[in-house]
Structure formats: structure tokens, C-alpha cells
Design a protein around this motif. Sequence first.
Motif, mmCIF file in Angstrom:
data_model
loop_
_atom_site.group_PDB
_atom_site.id
_atom_site.type_symbol
_atom_site.label_atom_id
_atom_site.label_comp_id
_atom_site.label_asym_id
_atom_site.label_seq_id
_atom_site.Cartn_x
_atom_site.Cartn_y
_atom_site.Cartn_z
ATOM 1 N N VAL A 95 -14.158 -8.368 -13.180
ATOM 2 C CA VAL A 95 -12.657 -8.565 -12.346
ATOM 3 C C VAL A 95 -12.584 -7.377 -11.597
ATOM 4 O O VAL A 95 -11.719 -6.209 -12.570
ATOM 5 N N ALA A 96 -11.562 -7.591 -10.136
ATOM 6 C CA ALA A 96 -10.302 -6.326 -10.083
ATOM 7 C C ALA A 96 -9.658 -7.211 -10.271
ATOM 8 O O ALA A 96 -8.714 -8.151 -9.650
ATOM 9 N N SER A 97 -9.137 -6.799 -11.008
ATOM 10 C CA SER A 97 -7.024 -7.153 -11.498
ATOM 11 C C SER A 97 -6.167 -6.382 -10.340
ATOM 12 O O SER A 97 -6.899 -5.092 -9.893
ATOM 13 N N LYS A 98 -5.182 -6.465 -10.093
ATOM 14 C CA LYS A 98 -4.316 -6.693 -9.098
ATOM 15 C C LYS A 98 -4.273 -5.135 -9.084
ATOM 16 O O LYS A 98 -3.877 -4.650 -10.056
ATOM 17 N N PHE A 99 -4.439 -3.734 -8.137
ATOM 18 C CA PHE A 99 -3.696 -2.548 -8.409
ATOM 19 C C PHE A 99 -2.488 -1.843 -7.217
ATOM 20 O O PHE A 99 -3.163 -2.977 -5.932
ATOM 21 N N SER A 100 -1.580 -1.765 -7.915
ATOM 22 C CA SER A 100 -0.574 -1.532 -6.978
ATOM 23 C C SER A 100 0.238 -0.559 -7.750
ATOM 24 O O SER A 100 0.234 -0.619 -9.309
ATOM 25 N N ARG A 101 1.053 0.497 -6.591
ATOM 26 C CA ARG A 101 1.602 1.078 -7.669
ATOM 27 C C ARG A 101 4.021 0.658 -7.619
ATOM 28 O O ARG A 101 3.861 0.175 -6.223
ATOM 29 N N SER A 102 4.403 0.589 -9.045
ATOM 30 C CA SER A 102 5.426 0.412 -8.805
ATOM 31 C C SER A 102 6.808 1.153 -9.905
ATOM 32 O O SER A 102 5.752 1.188 -10.668
ATOM 33 N N ALA A 103 7.705 1.267 -9.096
ATOM 34 C CA ALA A 103 8.365 1.862 -9.943
ATOM 35 C C ALA A 103 8.517 0.607 -11.378
ATOM 36 O O ALA A 103 8.882 -0.443 -11.238
ATOM 37 N N PHE A 104 8.408 1.180 -11.677
ATOM 38 C CA PHE A 104 9.114 0.725 -13.921
ATOM 39 C C PHE A 104 10.066 -0.093 -14.008
ATOM 40 O O PHE A 104 10.080 -1.509 -14.285
ATOM 41 N N LEU A 105 10.875 0.210 -13.035
ATOM 42 C CA LEU A 105 12.546 -0.502 -13.965
ATOM 43 C C LEU A 105 12.908 -1.527 -12.594
ATOM 44 O O LEU A 105 13.939 -2.610 -12.669
ATOM 45 N N ASP A 106 12.111 -1.115 -11.889
ATOM 46 C CA ASP A 106 12.041 -2.275 -10.027
ATOM 47 C C ASP A 106 11.398 -3.438 -10.614
ATOM 48 O O ASP A 106 11.124 -4.663 -9.825
ATOM 49 N N SER A 107 10.178 -3.612 -12.097
ATOM 50 C CA SER A 107 8.932 -4.028 -12.028
ATOM 51 C C SER A 107 10.000 -5.813 -12.325
ATOM 52 O O SER A 107 10.389 -5.561 -13.830
ATOM 53 N N GLY A 108 8.946 -6.568 -12.501
ATOM 54 C CA GLY A 108 9.809 -7.962 -12.479
ATOM 55 C C GLY A 108 8.884 -8.750 -13.816
ATOM 56 O O GLY A 108 7.665 -8.143 -14.295
ATOM 57 N N GLU A 109 8.619 -10.144 -14.207
ATOM 58 C CA GLU A 109 8.313 -10.445 -14.295
ATOM 59 C C GLU A 109 6.031 -9.856 -14.360
ATOM 60 O O GLU A 109 5.330 -10.698 -15.524
#
Length: 251
Positions: A95-109
Motif C-alpha cells: 500500500v502506498a501511503s501519501k507521499f508529500s513534503r510539508s513544513a512540520f510547523l504548518d501541519s495539522g491533523e
Amino acid sequence: MASKLTKSIAIIAGAGPGTGASIARRFAQTYPVVLLARRASSLDPLVEQITQAGGTAIGIPADVTQPGAMESTMQQLERQYGRDHFTVAAAVFNVASKFSRSAFLDSGEEFLASLEATARGASNFSKAVLPFLLRAVEEGPQGQLPPTLVFTGATASLKGGSGLGSFAMSKFAVRALAQSLAREFGPKGVHVAHAIIDGIIATEQTKEYLADKPDAKIDPDWIAEAYWFLHSQPRSSFTHELDLRPYCETW
Ligand SMILES: NC(=O)c1ccc[n+]([C@@H]2O[C@H](COP(=O)([O-])OP(=O)(O)OC[C@H]3O[C@@H](n4cnc5c(N)ncnc54)[C@H](OP(=O)(O)O)[C@@H]3O)[C@@H](O)[C@H]2O)c1
């Protein structure tokens, strides 16, 4: 040793058009294959392709992260093949889980969603297939290859990366499960293995990447071949973990 059991099957969770399809085609050369993905549209073309090539494939739409999805899948197989009349020779969690780069402090739930999805999916899948892999150890046909459970990992199974905390946590979790299951079920005769796919896989989705550099992406058919190699190992010589990367990958 019995053998009222008639079928040894392979089951692949995450039977998408890239790596999942290659694995399915490879295992379909020997076993009827059961293909799982959430969308029927992921499964139908692959089932048709394998069938046309002379193999046997069943596609079952299932979200492996959902409680009950794997249970009902195994019940469907019991109806298909007859209760107590099949074993699982090989199971692959791809299973391919979502691959995305995102800034940790901007991330939410959503930051923990990938971990939750993959860890729960791998755990649900393993819980459902292991009884049938163990049944293969006990009651499978003579001369069979050791029943095998393989998990597809990534570079992020071993290394976190900037902005990749969510994806890396999900891949670390799968590796931790694979290692623990290997230690628990290896002594019972089930070969549990984890594959670190360390590079970009050459799929339709990645065709824009490294387009002008030959062989810079991993050929999914060779991933499938590596999984078949794992499955073909005798129990005197199990590999638990292998890694695959293109010649030019920095690591
Ligand atoms: N692509 C790369 O470059 C790369 C590199 C290194 C490692 N990997 C790893 O290699 C594996 C295969 O990647 P791939 O890109 O080649 O994908 P793929 O094998 O073509 O497809 C994987 C499939 O997983 C299915 N899936 C996702 N969530 C699911 C769920 N909850 N329940 C059931 N099925 C689900 C998706 O189909 P539905 O949407 O229909 O559910 C998707 O088509 C993944 O584990 C990935 O992390 C990929």
C-alpha cells in the motif's frame, strides 16, 4: 500433512498500476492472485491483463485501514475457495501511503493520518493473512516454497527527511512491524521480509522525473523479481531485509 486443501494463493494489498501490478503479474505466473485496492478502477485493468495472459486474478475493493475490510476479504475468499480449502503462499503489503513534503510547523491533523493509515493497514493485513500463511506451513502441498509475507518500504523506512516526518513515520512503523513479525513467525516457518525501495520507481506517475537519465529509476518488474527471490528462499536461508536502488542513487 494434509491435503484436502486445494489452492495456494498469493494476495497483494496495494495492487496499483505501478509496483503492485508488477508484483501481481510475477506471482500470477505461479498462483491465483487476489488483488486489493480501495478503487475497483485500480483493480479491473490488472485483473483483465492477468486473465488474458493465462493467469487467475480476483480483484476485491478494500480499504485495508478500515476495521473489518480484511476480515470480509478473507470471508469472501472462503466463499470462493471453500472454507479450509485454501492457503496463502505469499502475501505482499504494498500500500502506498501519501507521499508529500510539508513544513512540520504548518501541519495539522493530517500529520498523523499517514502513520495511522499505514500502520493500521499493515497491521490489519498481517492479522488477516498470517493464519492462512501458518495454515500453509501446516497443511500446504509438499514441496511448496516457504509461505512468505513481504512489506514494501522506501528510503524513508530508514531515514527521515526535511518535511517528510509524516511519511517517514509511516514507513518506520511498517518496518518495525515487519521486523517484529519476522522474529515471531519466522520460527514458525513463515518468511517475513521487508524491502527498502531506495529510489524513484519507474511508473506512469513518475515518468517526468529523471526522464533524460536512463536506468535512474527502479524498474518495478525487478522489484517483483526480488520479491519472488525472497519467496523462493528455503527456510534454512531467509533474508529479512533487502534494499534496491538504481546505480546512480546517492545513499
Ligand atoms: N513510487 C515511488 O517512486 C516509490 C519509491 C519508493 C517506495 N515506494 C513504495 O512502493 C509501494 C508502491 O508504490 P507505487 O507508487 O508503485 O504504487 P502502486 O503499486 O502503483 O499502487 C499502490 C496502490 O495502493 C493502493 N492503496 C492506497 N491506500 C490503500 C488502502 N488504504 N487500502 C488498499 N489499497 C490502498 C492504491 O490504490 P487505491 O487508491 O485504489 O486504493 C494504489 O494504487 C508503496 O509502498 C510506496 O510507498 C514507491
